[in-house]
Design an enzyme around this catalytic site. Structure first.
Site, PDB file in Angstrom:
ATOM      1  N   GLU A   1       0.817  -1.233   0.000  1.00 11.33           N
ATOM      2  CA  GLU A   1       0.000   0.000   0.000  1.00 11.33           C
ATOM      3  C   GLU A   1       0.842   1.271   0.000  1.00 11.33           C
ATOM      4  OE1 GLU A   1      -2.783  -0.409   3.248  1.00 11.33           O
ATOM      5  OE2 GLU A   1      -3.514  -2.329   2.511  1.00 11.33           O
TER       6      GLU A   1
ATOM      7  N   ASN B   1       2.019  -5.272  -3.039  1.00 10.84           N
ATOM      8  CA  ASN B   1       0.619  -5.586  -2.744  1.00 10.84           C
ATOM      9  C   ASN B   1      -0.156  -4.285  -2.485  1.00 10.84           C
ATOM     10  OD1 ASN B   1      -1.400  -7.646  -2.050  1.00 10.84           O
ATOM     11  ND2 ASN B   1      -1.241  -6.895   0.056  1.00 10.84           N
TER      12      ASN B   1
ATOM     13  N   HIS C   1     -10.648  -6.251  -2.062  1.00 14.42           N
ATOM     14  CA  HIS C   1     -11.701  -6.057  -1.056  1.00 14.42           C
ATOM     15  C   HIS C   1     -12.866  -5.360  -1.764  1.00 14.42           C
ATOM     16  CE1 HIS C   1      -9.197  -7.224   2.319  1.00 14.42           C
ATOM     17  NE2 HIS C   1      -8.247  -6.406   1.909  1.00 14.42           N
TER      18      HIS C   1
ATOM     19  N   GLU D   1      -6.241 -10.751  -0.880  1.00 12.29           N
ATOM     20  CA  GLU D   1      -7.045 -10.498   0.322  1.00 12.29           C
ATOM     21  C   GLU D   1      -8.532 -10.469  -0.029  1.00 12.29           C
ATOM     22  OE1 GLU D   1      -5.638  -7.037   2.458  1.00 12.29           O
ATOM     23  OE2 GLU D   1      -3.548  -7.508   2.026  1.00 12.29           O
TER      24      GLU D   1
ATOM     25  N   ASP E   1     -12.305 -10.466  -0.408  1.00 10.83           N
ATOM     26  CA  ASP E   1     -13.593 -10.591   0.273  1.00 10.83           C
ATOM     27  C   ASP E   1     -14.597  -9.708  -0.451  1.00 10.83           C
ATOM     28  OD1 ASP E   1     -12.732  -8.117   1.347  1.00 10.83           O
ATOM     29  OD2 ASP E   1     -12.460  -8.924   3.364  1.00 10.83           O
TER      30      ASP E   1
HETATM   31  O1  G3I Z   1      -4.354  -7.241  19.153  1.00  8.41           O
HETATM   32  C1  G3I Z   1      -5.105  -6.134  19.628  1.00  8.41           C
HETATM   33  C2  G3I Z   1      -5.739  -6.461  20.960  1.00  8.41           C
HETATM   34  O2  G3I Z   1      -4.721  -6.667  21.910  1.00  8.41           O
HETATM   35  C3  G3I Z   1      -6.647  -5.291  21.368  1.00  8.41           C
HETATM   36  O3  G3I Z   1      -7.305  -5.619  22.545  1.00  8.41           O
HETATM   37  C4  G3I Z   1      -7.669  -5.016  20.285  1.00  8.41           C
HETATM   38  C5  G3I Z   1      -8.536  -3.803  20.622  1.00  8.41           C
HETATM   39  O4  G3I Z   1      -9.038  -3.182  19.483  1.00  8.41           O
HETATM   40  O5  G3I Z   1      -6.968  -4.736  19.088  1.00  8.41           O
HETATM   41  C6  G3I Z   1      -6.192  -5.824  18.640  1.00  8.41           C
HETATM   42  O6  G3I Z   1      -5.569  -5.449  17.444  1.00  8.41           O
HETATM   43  C7  G3I Z   1      -6.388  -5.380  16.303  1.00  8.41           C
HETATM   44  C8  G3I Z   1      -5.830  -6.324  15.258  1.00  8.41           C
HETATM   45  O7  G3I Z   1      -6.547  -6.201  14.058  1.00  8.41           O
HETATM   46  C9  G3I Z   1      -5.898  -7.783  15.713  1.00  8.41           C
HETATM   47  O8  G3I Z   1      -7.211  -8.167  15.895  1.00  8.41           O
HETATM   48  C10 G3I Z   1      -6.360  -3.957  15.781  1.00  8.41           C
HETATM   49  O9  G3I Z   1      -7.031  -3.094  16.703  1.00  8.41           O
HETATM   50  C11 G3I Z   1      -7.031  -3.896  14.437  1.00  8.41           C
HETATM   51  O10 G3I Z   1      -6.823  -2.588  13.883  1.00  8.41           O
HETATM   52  C12 G3I Z   1      -6.418  -4.924  13.501  1.00  8.41           C
HETATM   53  O11 G3I Z   1      -7.094  -4.849  12.278  1.00  8.41           O
HETATM   54  C13 G3I Z   1      -6.424  -5.445  11.176  1.00  8.41           C
HETATM   55  C14 G3I Z   1      -6.143  -4.396  10.115  1.00  8.41           C
HETATM   56  O12 G3I Z   1      -5.541  -5.015   8.997  1.00  8.41           O
HETATM   57  C15 G3I Z   1      -5.226  -3.315  10.634  1.00  8.41           C
HETATM   58  O13 G3I Z   1      -4.788  -2.479   9.630  1.00  8.41           O
HETATM   59  C16 G3I Z   1      -7.315  -6.529  10.611  1.00  8.41           C
HETATM   60  O14 G3I Z   1      -7.445  -7.584  11.568  1.00  8.41           O
HETATM   61  C17 G3I Z   1      -6.722  -7.073   9.313  1.00  8.41           C
HETATM   62  O15 G3I Z   1      -7.670  -7.905   8.685  1.00  8.41           O
HETATM   63  C18 G3I Z   1      -6.411  -5.930   8.377  1.00  8.41           C
HETATM   64  O16 G3I Z   1      -5.800  -6.450   7.225  1.00  8.41           O
HETATM   65  C19 G3I Z   1      -5.476  -5.508   6.204  1.00  8.41           C
HETATM   66  C20 G3I Z   1      -4.230  -6.006   5.503  1.00  8.41           C
HETATM   67  O17 G3I Z   1      -3.195  -6.227   6.440  1.00  8.41           O
HETATM   68  C21 G3I Z   1      -3.763  -5.025   4.434  1.00  8.41           C
HETATM   69  N1  G3I Z   1      -4.835  -4.730   3.496  1.00  8.41           N
HETATM   70  C22 G3I Z   1      -6.111  -4.321   4.110  1.00  8.41           C
HETATM   71  C23 G3I Z   1      -6.571  -5.351   5.138  1.00  8.41           C
HETATM   72  C24 G3I Z   1      -7.938  -4.996   5.697  1.00  8.41           C
HETATM   73  O18 G3I Z   1      -7.897  -3.787   6.417  1.00  8.41           O
END
Ligand code: G3I
Length: 451
Positions: A158, A201, A237, A266, A268
Site C-alpha cells: 500500500e 501488494n 476487497h 485479500e 472478500d
Molecule cells: O491485538 C489487539 C488487541 O490486543 C486489542 O485488545 C484489540 C482492541 O481493538 O486490538 C487488537 O488489534 C487489532 C488487530 O486487528 C488484531 O485483531 C487492531 O485493533 C485492528 O486494527 C487490527 O485490524 C487489522 C487491520 O488489517 C489493521 O490495519 C485486521 O485484523 C486485518 O484484517 C487488516 O488487514 C489488512 C491487511 O493487512 C492489508 N490490506 C487491508 C486489510 C484490511 O484492512
C-alpha cells in the site's frame, strides 16, 4: 526464538515434516471437492488469512485444514507484532501459524514487511539514515527467520495513494527516504531469501485506474532496470461502493504481460446469496483466465471473524456452513462439490450437530450488568448444547436464567435447562446478572458445542 534455534528445531522435528508430507499427499489424492484441491487441479493455490488466536477453535481449524492450501497470517507478521521495539523480534504468534500450516502441508504467504500501518511508533521517530538501516534490518530479521518457508512475501504494501494522482502515499519511508525505499526493500528482500517470490501488494488497484496505472509504471520500471520483483498482489476487497471491476481480468493480464506473476491476496466481497456468489465467480474466472495468476487468498475463514464485521464477505458463515459463494467458487475452480450435498461437510444434512454462541450486554449499571448469550444451531437439528463464559477475575454471577451452570474457577460452563432441542438454524439463549466488583470488562465466550 532466534533464527538459528527455529531452523535447528525445524530440522530436528522429523516427525512433523513426515506428517506434513503425508498430509500433503492425502490432500492431492482427494477428489477435488475442496477449495484447495480444486484450485490445485487448475495449477493454483487457494488460501486464506488466518489469525493465530482462532487456531484452537475446533471448527475453525477443521475448516481451515480441510479447505485451504495456503495461509497468510492476518496480523502476526506485521511490524508491530514482530519487532515491537528496535532489534527485538517476537515470532511466537507467527510461528504458531507457520507450524500449523506446515503440519497440514499448506504453503505460507508472508504479509507484510514494509507498510505504513501497524508500524510501531519507534520507526516513525528515526532519522533517514537510521530508518533505512531499520527497514533493512527488519526485512532481514523476518525473511531470515522464515528463510525457505514462505512461498511469496508482500515486501511493500500500500505505498500508493488512492484517488486520481497516482502519487506515493505519505509514510515515514516515503517522506524520509523518497521513492527509492521500495526498490531498496526489494533488493534487500531478494538477498535475504532468494527462493521467495517478492510481491508488491495494494488495494483499489484491481481495475485499470490512476492508482493501478502508477503501480504498473513502477513495475515496468523495475523490470526494465532489473530491480527484483516477481509478483503483484491485488487485495480485492469488494463491496457495493467498490464492486468487482469489469476490467479486472484485463488489468491482471496487463501486469502479467510485464513478466510478473499476479496473485489475488485479500479477497472478500460483502453481500450474500446468489449476488455474492456471482461476484466471487467473476473473480475466480478472471484469475483462471490469466495463466500467471498463480493463486487466490480470501481474507478470512468465516464471516464471524472478518475485519468487515457486518458485511458477511467470506465463503463460510458464522457456523462454518458453506455459503452459496463457496459453492460458486468451488464450481468455478472445476470442483465437484454439490450445493447442499449432505455429504459435504458444512452443508445442511451433513449429520454433524453444531452451534454458535454470541454475546451481548443487555443492561448496564454502575455496579453490575446483564449479559445474554444467544445459541444458534448450525445446519442440523441439535438436542443439547454447551457454552463457556469466562469472567474477569473480580466479577461474580448473582443470577442466571434459561441455562444450568457449573463452575471451574472463573469459567462458567452452561448447559440447557429446558431449551436444549433446536431445529437447524434456530436460536435460544441464556442470561445472567454480574456484579462488577470494580471490573467493567466483558466476559469471553468460548466455542459452542452441540450434540
Ligand atoms: O491485538 C489487539 C488487541 O490486543 C486489542 O485488545 C484489540 C482492541 O481493538 O486490538 C487488537 O488489534 C487489532 C488487530 O486487528 C488484531 O485483531 C487492531 O485493533 C485492528 O486494527 C487490527 O485490524 C487489522 C487491520 O488489517 C489493521 O490495519 C485486521 O485484523 C486485518 O484484517 C487488516 O488487514 C489488512 C491487511 O493487512 C492489508 N490490506 C487491508 C486489510 C484490511 O484492512
Amino acid at each position: 526464538m532466534s533464527m538459528t534455534v527455529r531452523r535447528l528445531t525445524r530440522a530436528a522435528t522429523a516427525g512433523l515434516v513426515a506428517a506434513a508430507a503425508l498430509t500433503a499427499a492425502a490432500h492431492s489424492a482427494e477428489a477435488a471437492d475442496t477449495l484447495g484441491s480444486a484450485a490445485a487441479g487448475q495449477g493454483r493455490y487457494f488460501g486464506t488469512a488466518v489469525a493465530a488466536n482462532h487456531l484452537g477453535e475446533a471448527d475453525y481449524a477443521a475448516t481451515l485444514d480441510r479447505e485451504f492450501s495456503s495461509v497468510t497470517p492476518e496480523n502476526e507478521m506485521k511490524w508491530d507484532a514482530t519487532e515491537p521495539s528496535r532489534g527485538t523480534f517476537s515470532f511466537g504468534s507467527a510461528d504458531r501459524i507457520v507450524d500449523h500450516a506446515q503440519s497440514q502441508g499448506m504453503d505460507v504467504r508472508g504479509h507484510t514487511l514494509v507498510w505504513h500501518s501497524q508500524l510501531p511508533s519507534w520507526v516513525g521517530s528515526l532519522g533517514a539514515s537510521d530508518l533505512r538501516t531499520a527497514m533493512n534490518d527488519h526485512i532481514n530479521g523476518l525473511m531470515g527467520h522464515y528463510k525457505g518457508e514462505i512461498h511469496s512475501w508482500d515486501v511493500v504494501n500500500e505505498a500508493f495513494q488512492d484517488g486520481g494522482s497516482g502519487a506515493r502515499r505519505s509514510s515515514p519511508f516515503q517522506d524520509k527516504l523518497g521513492n527509492g525505499f521500495i526498490e531498496e526493500a526489494f533488493r534487500t528482500a531478494r538477498a535475504a531469501d532468494p527462493a521467495a517470490k517478492l510481491c508488491y501488494n495494494d488495494y483499489n488497484t484491481d481495475g485499470v485506474n490512476a492508482k493501478s496505472n502508477a503501480v504498473y509504471d513502477m513495475v515496468k520500471d523495475f523490470k526494465s532496470r532489473g530491480v527484483p520483483i516477481d509478483c503483484v498482489g491485488f487485495q480485492s476487497h469488494f463491496n457495493s461502493n467498490s464492486p468487482v471491476p469489469s476490467d479486472y481480468r484485463q488489468n491482471l493480464q496487463r501486469f502479467a504481460d510485464l513478466g510478473v506473476d499476479v496473485q489475488i491476496t485479500e479477497l472478500d466481497i460483502e453481500g450474500s446469496g446468489s449476488a455474492q456468489a456471482a461476484d466471487y465467480t467473476k473473480v475466480v474466472e478472471a484469475c483462471l483466465a490469466v495463466s500467471r495468476c498463480t493463486g487466490m487468498t480470501v481474507w478470512g475463514v468465516t464471516d464471524k471473524y472478518s475485519w468487515r464485521s457486518s458485511g458477511t464477505p467470506l465463503l463460510f458463515d458464522g457456523n462454518y456452513s458453506e455459503k452459496p459463494a463457496y459453492d460458486a467458487v468451488l464450481s468455478a475452480l472445476g470442483g465437484s462439490g454439490d450445493p447442499g450435498d449432505p455429504d459435504d461437510p458444512g452443508d445442511p444434512g451433513d449429520g454433524t450437530p453444531s452451534c454458535t454462541a454470541t454475546y451481548t450486554r443487555t443492561a448496564d449499571w454502575s455496579s453490575g450488568y446483564n449479559g445474554q448469550v444467544t445459541i444458534t444451531a448450525g445446519g442440523e437439528p441439535i438436542s443439547s448444547w454447551t457454552a463457556t463464559v469466562t469472567l474477569p477475575a473480580q466479577q461474580s454471577v448473582s443470577a442466571l436464567w434459561n441455562g444450568t451452570p457449573t463452575w471451574s474457577g472463573n469459567v462458567m460452563t452452561v448447559r440447557p435447562s429446558w431449551n436444549g432441542t433446536l431445529a437447524a438454524g434456530a436460536s435460544t439463549g441464556f442470561g445472567f446478572t454480574v456484579a462488577k466488583n470494580g471490573s467493567d470488562a466483558a466476559p469471553v465466550i468460548g466455542t459452542c458445542t452441540a450434540s
